[in-house]
Write an enzyme that holds these catalytic residues in place. Structure first.
Site, PDB file in Angstrom:
ATOM      1  N   TYR A 144      -4.411   4.862   5.879  1.00  0.00           N
ATOM      2  CA  TYR A 144      -4.549   3.775   4.903  1.00  0.00           C
ATOM      3  C   TYR A 144      -4.224   4.276   3.497  1.00  0.00           C
ATOM      4  O   TYR A 144      -3.390   3.694   2.800  1.00  0.00           O
ATOM      5  CB  TYR A 144      -5.973   3.230   4.983  1.00  0.00           C
ATOM      6  CG  TYR A 144      -6.242   2.035   4.109  1.00  0.00           C
ATOM      7  CD1 TYR A 144      -5.679   0.799   4.395  1.00  0.00           C
ATOM      8  CD2 TYR A 144      -7.083   2.138   3.002  1.00  0.00           C
ATOM      9  CE1 TYR A 144      -5.933  -0.309   3.603  1.00  0.00           C
ATOM     10  CE2 TYR A 144      -7.346   1.035   2.206  1.00  0.00           C
ATOM     11  CZ  TYR A 144      -6.782  -0.183   2.507  1.00  0.00           C
ATOM     12  OH  TYR A 144      -7.038  -1.276   1.723  1.00  0.00           O
ATOM     13  N   PHE A 164      -4.683  -9.853  13.408  1.00  0.00           N
ATOM     14  CA  PHE A 164      -5.375  -8.639  13.870  1.00  0.00           C
ATOM     15  C   PHE A 164      -6.782  -8.634  13.285  1.00  0.00           C
ATOM     16  O   PHE A 164      -7.771  -8.488  14.012  1.00  0.00           O
ATOM     17  CB  PHE A 164      -4.573  -7.389  13.479  1.00  0.00           C
ATOM     18  CG  PHE A 164      -5.315  -6.090  13.756  1.00  0.00           C
ATOM     19  CD1 PHE A 164      -5.837  -5.830  15.013  1.00  0.00           C
ATOM     20  CD2 PHE A 164      -5.485  -5.141  12.762  1.00  0.00           C
ATOM     21  CE1 PHE A 164      -6.533  -4.646  15.272  1.00  0.00           C
ATOM     22  CE2 PHE A 164      -6.169  -3.959  13.012  1.00  0.00           C
ATOM     23  CZ  PHE A 164      -6.695  -3.715  14.268  1.00  0.00           C
TER      24      PHE A 164
HETATM   25  O1  LIG Z   1     -14.734  -2.828   0.346  1.00  0.00           O
HETATM   26  C1  LIG Z   1     -13.578  -2.574  -0.013  1.00  0.00           C
HETATM   27  O2  LIG Z   1     -12.935  -3.409  -0.583  1.00  0.00           O
HETATM   28  C2  LIG Z   1     -12.999  -1.194   0.260  1.00  0.00           C
HETATM   29  O3  LIG Z   1     -13.576  -0.753   1.469  1.00  0.00           O
HETATM   30  C3  LIG Z   1     -13.187   0.515   1.967  1.00  0.00           C
HETATM   31  O4  LIG Z   1     -13.716   1.562   1.242  1.00  0.00           O
HETATM   32  P1  LIG Z   1     -15.203   2.102   1.419  1.00  0.00           P
HETATM   33  O5  LIG Z   1     -15.697   2.283   0.037  1.00  0.00           O
HETATM   34  O6  LIG Z   1     -15.276   3.276   2.306  1.00  0.00           O
HETATM   35  O7  LIG Z   1     -15.992   0.872   2.075  1.00  0.00           O
HETATM   36  P2  LIG Z   1     -17.259   0.786   3.032  1.00  0.00           P
HETATM   37  O8  LIG Z   1     -16.896   1.015   4.454  1.00  0.00           O
HETATM   38  O9  LIG Z   1     -17.883  -0.495   2.704  1.00  0.00           O
HETATM   39  O10 LIG Z   1     -18.213   1.995   2.608  1.00  0.00           O
HETATM   40  C4  LIG Z   1     -18.852   2.098   1.380  1.00  0.00           C
HETATM   41  C5  LIG Z   1     -19.887   3.190   1.468  1.00  0.00           C
HETATM   42  O11 LIG Z   1     -20.967   2.751   2.284  1.00  0.00           O
HETATM   43  C6  LIG Z   1     -21.187   3.662   3.348  1.00  0.00           C
HETATM   44  N1  LIG Z   1     -21.612   2.876   4.528  1.00  0.00           N
HETATM   45  C7  LIG Z   1     -20.789   2.010   5.156  1.00  0.00           C
HETATM   46  C8  LIG Z   1     -21.228   1.255   6.207  1.00  0.00           C
HETATM   47  C9  LIG Z   1     -22.540   1.387   6.669  1.00  0.00           C
HETATM   48  O12 LIG Z   1     -23.010   0.728   7.623  1.00  0.00           O
HETATM   49  N2  LIG Z   1     -23.342   2.285   6.016  1.00  0.00           N
HETATM   50  C10 LIG Z   1     -22.919   3.018   4.967  1.00  0.00           C
HETATM   51  O13 LIG Z   1     -23.702   3.823   4.411  1.00  0.00           O
HETATM   52  C11 LIG Z   1     -19.875   4.418   3.541  1.00  0.00           C
HETATM   53  O14 LIG Z   1     -20.082   5.667   4.126  1.00  0.00           O
HETATM   54  C12 LIG Z   1     -19.391   4.482   2.097  1.00  0.00           C
HETATM   55  O15 LIG Z   1     -19.980   5.568   1.460  1.00  0.00           O
HETATM   56  C13 LIG Z   1     -11.663   0.575   2.035  1.00  0.00           C
HETATM   57  O16 LIG Z   1     -11.209   1.821   2.408  1.00  0.00           O
HETATM   58  C14 LIG Z   1     -11.032   0.125   0.762  1.00  0.00           C
HETATM   59  O17 LIG Z   1      -9.663   0.060   0.886  1.00  0.00           O
HETATM   60  C15 LIG Z   1     -11.515  -1.228   0.357  1.00  0.00           C
HETATM   61  O18 LIG Z   1     -10.951  -1.554  -0.890  1.00  0.00           O
END
Ligand SMILES: O=C(O)[C@H]1O[C@H](OP(=O)(O)OP(=O)(O)OC[C@H]2O[C@@H](n3ccc(=O)[nH]c3=O)[C@H](O)[C@@H]2O)[C@H](O)[C@@H](O)[C@@H]1O
Length: 413
Positions: free
Chosen positions: A224, A115
């Site tokens: 999740y 997937f």
């Molecule tokens: O990278 C990981 O290993 C983790 O990623 C995610 O958690 P998250 O912290 O939300 O990951 P991202 O999607 O990379 O986001 C990190 C931060 O960057 C921000 N972001 C993300 C993507 C983007 O294009 N721009 C941006 O500002 C998001 O809003 C968030 O605040 C998963 O939910 C976790 O399980 C995982 O462990």
């Protein structure tokens, strides 16, 4: 004809018969020629096949003589060599773990439903006697003999797990039950790849393992977050009730090569945007924080935890914390990109602060991350640059066909 007919009729019949005989001869001759042609064709084919096989033999011999087919693998004695199952082993983290365990000399079975995983991530092991790749969804039971199970199967990027929340829930609940059932049947030790998301949008900072978390159970991330929380619950139920040996790693944000181009997480998004001169998309104000670890550090931590005697949950992450805006600037600078920063609306239930407390891992596993953030990012940038080149070189861009002219008039499609 001879006996029944008159002489005149008999003469006519003889002529007829002669004609028939001549026609039969012609027919036979045609058949012979066709047979001859077909046997000639077969022998040509045989010749071609023989030549092809010979060429193939030479090519294989040359390849094994001049190139090393597989990455180097340690020799382990029968006593030390383990049969290891990695669910989600063709994914980003799983494939790096596969590399480590294969190179350490173990027998590795990768199970993946592809997937979010890709065959490309593990193709360099295909055909190796210690390696097996099974296309299987952990939501269905699996019957194999193993000593250790690294249970990584689940989408991990928010856009991926939110794409099909029911499937995410099934993978983390039914999938985990199936793997714990397998562990119980064959007496294997199981390591669950849990997540920092079990802490939700934390009210405690940094997060240590004894914090119970702050999760919205009906929000978009719940499939999740709650899926992983119940997966942890299942591990400890199997440990207490059935005596299954479990290990639980709470993995914090991780990045590195082999992240999918469409992964959607911040590191791959920012690097790809910077490399392509597109605006870096910051969700919200960019003041939310994260701490990023390089994938090889995580893999070493997972193996250390599996082989330790620590059965309670352990955080694995790099405690170097940055705001997302700082992170965008850093990636822009490392790529040398002129991209702008674009502020988009905030993601719902996005954790505002996240940083692992890794004292437990340091003390109990003698583990801590060693790859500095910039070094890891440069490796990831190099990887994505190559991926973009690969995509560009392998893309089929159809040339527009010239309009066909028919009887002096242009044909409009
Ligand atoms: O990278 C990981 O290993 C983790 O990623 C995610 O958690 P998250 O912290 O939300 O990951 P991202 O999607 O990379 O986001 C990190 C931060 O960057 C921000 N972001 C993300 C993507 C983007 O294009 N721009 C941006 O500002 C998001 O809003 C968030 O605040 C998963 O939910 C976790 O399980 C995982 O462990």
């Amino acid at each position: 004809i001879w006996s029944r007919g008159t002489s005149a009729e008999g003469g006519a019949s003889i002529v007829k018969l002669r004609r028939m005989r001549e026609q039969a001869y012609v027919l036979l001759w045609v058949c012979d020629v066709m047979q001859l042609l077909s046997s000639f064709q077969t022998s040509i084919q045989h010749c071609e096949e023989a030549t092809t096989s010979l060429t193939l033999c030479f090519a294989l011999a040359a390849r094994s003589l001049f190139t090393q087919k597989y990455p180097p693998v340690k020799f382990l004695s029968e006593k030390d060599r383990k049969r290891i199952l990695i669910t989600g082993g063709a994914g980003f983290v799983g494939s790096h773990l596969t590399d480590k365990l294969m190179m350490d000399g173990h027998e590795v079975t990768v199970v993946d439903n592809f997937f979010t995983g890709r065959k490309r991530n593990v193709e360099h092991w295909i055909g190796h006697e210690n390696f097996e790749l099974i296309n299987h969804d952990v939501v269905e039971p699996l019957y194999i003999e193993v000593d250790q199970i690294y249970h990584l199967a689940s989408p991990a990027s928010p856009p991926n797990y939110m794409y099909n929340p029911i499937k995410t829930l099934k993978t983390n609940t039914i999938g985990t039950l199936n793997m714990l059932g397998l562990a119980k049947r064959v007496g294997a030790r199981l390591l669950l790849a849990s997540t920092s998301e079990v802490y939700g949008d934390p009210e405690v900072h940094p997060q240590s393992e004894d914090y119970w978390g702050h999760v919205n159970p009906i929000g978009p991330r719940a499939c999740y977050d709650e899926g992983k929380r119940v997966a942890e619950t299942m591990c400890y139920a199997y440990m207490k009730q059935e005596g299954v040996e479990v290990r639980v790693a709470r993995i914090f944000n991780t990045f590195g090569p082999r992240m999918h181009m469409n992964d959607g997480r911040v590191v791959s998004n920012f690097i790809l945007q910077a490399l392509q001169g597109e605006p870096l998309t910051v969700y919200g104000s960019g003041s939310q924080t994260r701490a990023f670890q390089y994938v090889s550090d995580l893999v070493n931590g997972l193996v250390a935890l599996m082989n330790s005697n620590v059965s309670s949950p352990v955080n694995l992450g790099n405690p170097e914390e940055h705001t997302i805006l700082e992170f965008a600037q850093l990636i822009k600078n490392l790529v040398g990109s002129g991209s702008e920063i674009q502020f988009l609306s905030e993601a719902q239930d996005d954790p505002q602060k996240r940083k692992p407390d890794i004292r437990k891992a340091k003390m109990m596993l003698a583990w801590e991350p060693v790859v500095p953030l910039e070094e890891g990012l440069n490796k990831a940038i190099h990887y994505f640059r190559k991926e973009l080149e690969y995509q560009a070189n392998n893309q089929y861009i159809p040339k527009p066909k010239p309009a066909r002219i028919k009887k002096g008039r242009t044909r409009h499609n």
